[in-house]
Design a protein around this motif. Structure first.
Motif, short mmCIF file in Angstrom:
data_model
loop_
_atom_site.label_atom_id
_atom_site.label_comp_id
_atom_site.label_asym_id
_atom_site.label_seq_id
_atom_site.Cartn_x
_atom_site.Cartn_y
_atom_site.Cartn_z
N LYS A 44 -18.94 -46.51 93.53
CA LYS A 44 -19.42 -45.50 94.48
C LYS A 44 -20.73 -44.84 94.01
CE LYS A 44 -14.92 -44.38 96.52
NZ LYS A 44 -14.27 -45.62 96.00
N ILE A 45 -21.65 -45.69 93.58
CA ILE A 45 -22.97 -45.20 93.18
C ILE A 45 -23.84 -45.00 94.42
CG2 ILE A 45 -22.90 -46.29 90.91
CD1 ILE A 45 -24.78 -48.46 92.12
N GLU A 46 -24.91 -44.26 94.27
CA GLU A 46 -25.87 -44.04 95.36
C GLU A 46 -27.14 -44.84 95.05
OE1 GLU A 46 -28.66 -40.55 97.37
OE2 GLU A 46 -26.95 -39.97 96.11
N ILE A 47 -27.48 -45.78 95.92
CA ILE A 47 -28.70 -46.56 95.76
C ILE A 47 -29.87 -45.77 96.35
CG2 ILE A 47 -29.94 -48.66 96.39
CD1 ILE A 47 -27.76 -49.19 94.39
N VAL A 48 -30.90 -45.54 95.55
CA VAL A 48 -32.07 -44.78 95.99
C VAL A 48 -33.26 -45.73 96.08
CG1 VAL A 48 -33.59 -42.82 95.52
CG2 VAL A 48 -31.17 -42.73 94.82
#
Length: 273
Positions: free
Chosen positions: A179-183
């Motif tokens: 559940k990482i956030e891709i930026v």
């Protein structure tokens, strides 16, 4: 005006028009100068490499004028528009996508070097340490973002949807167990943002510009040998067979250039020829 005068006048106009058209056609297919060429590069390793190639070429009377850019789009536009004679900075997938999207009349003529893509971090030592909510930066241009996402997939961080192609973005992630956030960020700006991210995938030329090396600083990276993303030297399609292009290939792929690459970049940039 007499019929004779009118005939002479029309004849002269027709001849002049024909010569002008012939001249225009010749200009469009004009071969590149064999004594002076202008090559676009991105700042960093590509610029250093072209400076080395220019030194070799100068000994034989060929002047290479180098124009440096800080983004991935302008060099192709400048080449297509005739402001450059060639450029050297991009991978084949990136070039193919630009040609497809913008209808550029440019093409690769020989391989240069490979820049293994790496993941860098100031906060973690391994991608296994990523946790929910952590932000991971990736380049936002189509081919480099796809390449970055594939690297994260290989590391087991995410899984992409089946059948995604070069234009894949974070919206094409099928599984994200951590559940990482891709930026998504401009490739050249990612090193400046690294402190605000948990980790980031950074193109080697921009990583090196920030003092980062793939062997010492990356926490995960692409293969250093037989890298699947070689960079290429590119010219306008009409100039692909020009004499000076063959000369440039000779200097770029010389034993002297290979020695320079291995000594200067110590594995972060590798010969692709």
């Amino acid at each position: 005006m007499s019929k004779l005068s009118k005939g002479i006048t029309l004849g002269v106009l027709a001849l002049t028009t024909g010569l002008l058209l012939a001249g225009c056609g010749k200009a469009e297919g004009k071969a590149l100068d064999t004594k002076k060429v202008t090559v676009g590069v991105t700042s960093g390793p590509h610029q250093e490499l072209m400076e080395e190639v220019a030194k070799q070429a100068k000994k034989d009377g060929l002047e290479i004028k180098i124009k440096s850019f800080d983004d991935y789009n302008t060099p192709n536009t400048a080449l297509n528009d005739g402001d450059l004679d060639a450029n050297s900075y991009q991978t084949i997938p990136f070039l193919d996508q630009q040609v497809k999207d913008k209808n550029y009349k440019i093409q690769k003529v020989f391989k240069t070097v490979a820049f293994p893509l790496g993941v860098y971090s100031k906060k973690i030592k391994s991608l296994d340490e990523l946790k929910a909510g952590d932000k991971v930066g990736v380049p936002n241009d189509p081919s480099n973002e796809y390449r970055a996402l594939k690297l994260l997939q290989k590391a087991g961080v995410i899984k992409l949807k089946a059948g995604v192609e070069e234009k894949a973005t974070k919206n094409d992630i099928a599984e994200n167990p951590k559940k990482i956030e891709i930026v998504e960020l401009e490739a050249s700006q990612i090193p400046n943002q690294l402190g605000e991210l948990s980790s980031a995938v950074i193109n080697t030329n921009f990583a090196m510009g920030a003092g980062l090396t793939i062997n010492k600083d990356s926490i995960y990276h692409e293969p250093l040998k037989n890298n699947p993303y070689p960079n290429v030297f590119v010219v306008r399609t009409e100039n692909k067979d020009d004499k000076v292009v063959k000369e440039l290939k000779k200097y770029y792929q010389s034993a002297e250039t290979k020695k320079f690459i291995e000594k200067r970049f110590k594995g972060s940039v590798v010969p692709a020829f």
